[in-house]
Write an enzyme that holds these catalytic residues in place. Structure first.
Site, PDB file in Angstrom:
ATOM      1  N   TYR A 132       0.824  -1.077   0.017  1.00  0.00           N
ATOM      2  CA  TYR A 132      -0.028  -0.088  -0.099  1.00  0.00           C
ATOM      3  C   TYR A 132       0.852   1.001   0.032  1.00  0.00           C
ATOM      4  CZ  TYR A 132       0.939   0.959   5.055  1.00  0.00           C
ATOM      5  OH  TYR A 132       1.367   1.140   6.315  1.00  0.00           O
TER       6      TYR A 132
ATOM      7  N   ARG B  35       8.276   4.010  -4.684  1.00  0.00           N
ATOM      8  CA  ARG B  35       8.282   3.155  -3.534  1.00  0.00           C
ATOM      9  C   ARG B  35       7.272   1.956  -3.803  1.00  0.00           C
ATOM     10  NH1 ARG B  35       7.590   4.956   2.492  1.00  0.00           N
ATOM     11  NH2 ARG B  35       5.426   5.394   1.717  1.00  0.00           N
TER      12      ARG B  35
ATOM     13  N   ARG C 222      -7.889 -20.823  -1.642  1.00  0.00           N
ATOM     14  CA  ARG C 222      -6.853 -20.412  -0.790  1.00  0.00           C
ATOM     15  C   ARG C 222      -5.597 -21.374  -1.070  1.00  0.00           C
ATOM     16  NH1 ARG C 222      -4.688 -21.898   4.277  1.00  0.00           N
ATOM     17  NH2 ARG C 222      -3.877 -20.179   5.412  1.00  0.00           N
TER      18      ARG C 222
ATOM     19  N   LYS D 296       6.518  -1.873   1.786  1.00  0.00           N
ATOM     20  CA  LYS D 296       5.386  -1.548   2.584  1.00  0.00           C
ATOM     21  C   LYS D 296       4.179  -2.562   2.349  1.00  0.00           C
ATOM     22  CE  LYS D 296       3.066   3.140   2.896  1.00  0.00           C
ATOM     23  NZ  LYS D 296       3.327   3.118   4.488  1.00  0.00           N
TER      24      LYS D 296
ATOM     25  N   GLU E   3      12.027   2.403  14.230  1.00  0.00           N
ATOM     26  CA  GLU E   3      11.120   3.111  13.767  1.00  0.00           C
ATOM     27  C   GLU E   3       9.747   3.475  14.515  1.00  0.00           C
ATOM     28  OE1 GLU E   3      10.116   2.500   9.614  1.00  0.00           O
ATOM     29  OE2 GLU E   3      10.031   0.458  10.072  1.00  0.00           O
TER      30      GLU E   3
ATOM     31  N   LEU F 245      11.035   1.282   7.022  1.00  0.00           N
ATOM     32  CA  LEU F 245      10.480   1.663   5.691  1.00  0.00           C
ATOM     33  C   LEU F 245      11.322   2.825   5.607  1.00  0.00           C
ATOM     34  CD1 LEU F 245       8.034   1.083   3.971  1.00  0.00           C
ATOM     35  CD2 LEU F 245       6.961   3.077   4.940  1.00  0.00           C
TER      36      LEU F 245
END
Ligand code: PMP
Length: 287
Positions: A33, A52, A101, A151, A183, A207
Site C-alpha cells: 500500500y 516506492r 486458498r 510496504k 522506527e 521503511l
C-alpha cells in the site's frame, strides 16, 4: 456522505465496491500500500510514493498495476470526485483472488491484481495540534518480519503498538531491536543533538519513508547537519529534541519517551523549523 472509491478500473460508491473472500490481501496480507497526502486539493510527494510502490511490488514479484501517469490520473480523479481538499489517498495492490486458498502464488497472467484506492478527508491535517504540544511515546520490542522496507499490509503489530501506547496514555510507540530504535509504528524516528539531526540509516530494518527523504533533503539544503545512524531509547531520552515524520503527520515533535521528558518536555525549534520547511516546500511542489 458516501465516497467514490476506485476498484479495478471502476469508480464506485463505497458501499458498492466489493472484493472476493479469496483475495490474497485478505487471506495472507499479500499486498502492498501507499498513502499520499493531499493539501489544497493537490498531491504531496506523489512521485516518491509511486516509485516506492513499484519497488515494493517488484520485491514481491509483482508488477505495477498501471503506468505511473495513469496512477496519477486516478489519484487526481478521486480528489476531484470527492471534492478532497485536505486528507489522504490510500492505495492498495494485492496479488488478487485466485478463487481458492493456496500458499503458492497464482500465475499473474491468470489472476489479475486487486487495485483499491480511496480518499480520507482530514480537514485540518496540516494544522495538527500535536505540532504545538508534542507526542508522548512508549517503546516496544520490534518483533516484525525482516523486510520492513517493503510496504506490505501486514499491519497487525504496528496496530497493537498503537493500542499499547493508547493504553499507557501515550500517542505512539517506537520499536526497539538489539537495543536500538528502528522506527515508529507508522513513522520514522529522529533525535536532535547539538543541532545535528540523527535518524537510523536505510536498510531492510525500516521503511524508507518518503517524508524522511524529503525532510533530510530540505535539512541539508538549509545547511543543517544530518547523521544517519541508529540510536537507543536512552540516547533519545537525553537528546535536545525528538520527532517523527510520515506522509500524513509531516513532522511532529516528540516530548516524552517512556515517561522521561525530552528537551524539557516542550517541542523543539529544529522539529518546528523542519515542519515549516516541509509544509512550505510540499505545498509549493504539490501536483
Ligand atoms: N515507517 C513505517 C513503519 C510506516 O508505516 C510509515 C508510514 N507509512 C513510515 C515509516 C513513514 O513513511 P512515509 O513518510 O513514506 O509516510
Amino acid at each position: 456522505m458516501s465516497r467514490t472509491v476506485y476498484l479495478n478500473g471502476d469508480y464506485l460508491p463505497e458501499e458498492v465496491a466489493k472484493i472476493s473472500i479469496f483475495d490474497r490481501g485478505f487471506l495472507m496480507a499479500d499486498g502492498v500500500y501507499e498513502v499520499t497526502s493531499v493539501l489544497d486539493g493537490k498531491l504531496i510527494d506523489f512521485d516518491g510514493h509511486a516509485a516506492r510502490l513499484e519497488r515494493s511490488l517488484v520485491e514481491l514479484d509483482m508488477g505495477m498495476p498501471m503506468p505511473v501517469e495513469e496512477l496519477l490520473a486516478v489519484h487526481r480523479e478521486l480528489v476531484k470526485r470527492n471534492g478532497l481538499v485536505e486528507g489522504m489517498i490510500y492505495l492498495q495492490v494485492t496479488r488478487g483472488a485466485p478463487g481458492d486458498r493456496d500458499f503458492v502464488f497464482p500465475d499473474p497472467a491468470e489472476v489479475p491484481q486487486t487495485v483499491v484506492m480511496f480518499t480520507q478527508s482530514r480537514p485540518g491535517l496540516a494544522d495538527n495540534p500535536a505540532a504545538k504540544t508534542g507526542l508522548k511515546i512508549i517503546s516496544i520490542p520490534d518483533i516484525r518480519w525482516g523486510r520492513r522496507d517493503i510496504k506490505t499490509v501486514q499491519l497487525l503489530y504496528p496496530s497493537m503498538g498503537k493500542m499499547a501506547a493508547k493504553k499507557a496514555g501515550c500517542d505512539d510507540a517506537w520499536m526497539v531491536e538489539d537495543g536500538l530504535v528502528t522506527e515508529g509504528t507508522s513513522n520514522n524516528a529522529y533525535i536532535v543533538k547539538g543541532g545535528r539531526i540523527i535518524t537510523r540509516d536505510l536498510s531492510s530494518d525500516i521503511l524508507h519513508g518518503i517524508t524522511r527523504a524529503a525532510v533530510l533533503r530540505y535539512a541539508r539544503e538549509a545547511q543543517m547537519e544530518v547523521e544517519e545512524r541508529p540510536f537507543s531509547i536512552e540516547e533519545a531520552q537525553g537528546a535536545d529534541e525528538a520527532f517523527i515524520t510520515s506522509a500524513s503527520t509531516f513532522v511532529l515533535p516528540v516530548v516524552e519517551i517512556d515517561g522521561v521528558a525530552v528537551g524539557g518536555g516542550k517541542p523543539g525549534p529544529v522539529a518546528a523549523r523542519l515542519r515549516e520547511i516541509y509544509l512550505e516546500e510540499s505545498r509549493r511542489s504539490a501536483i
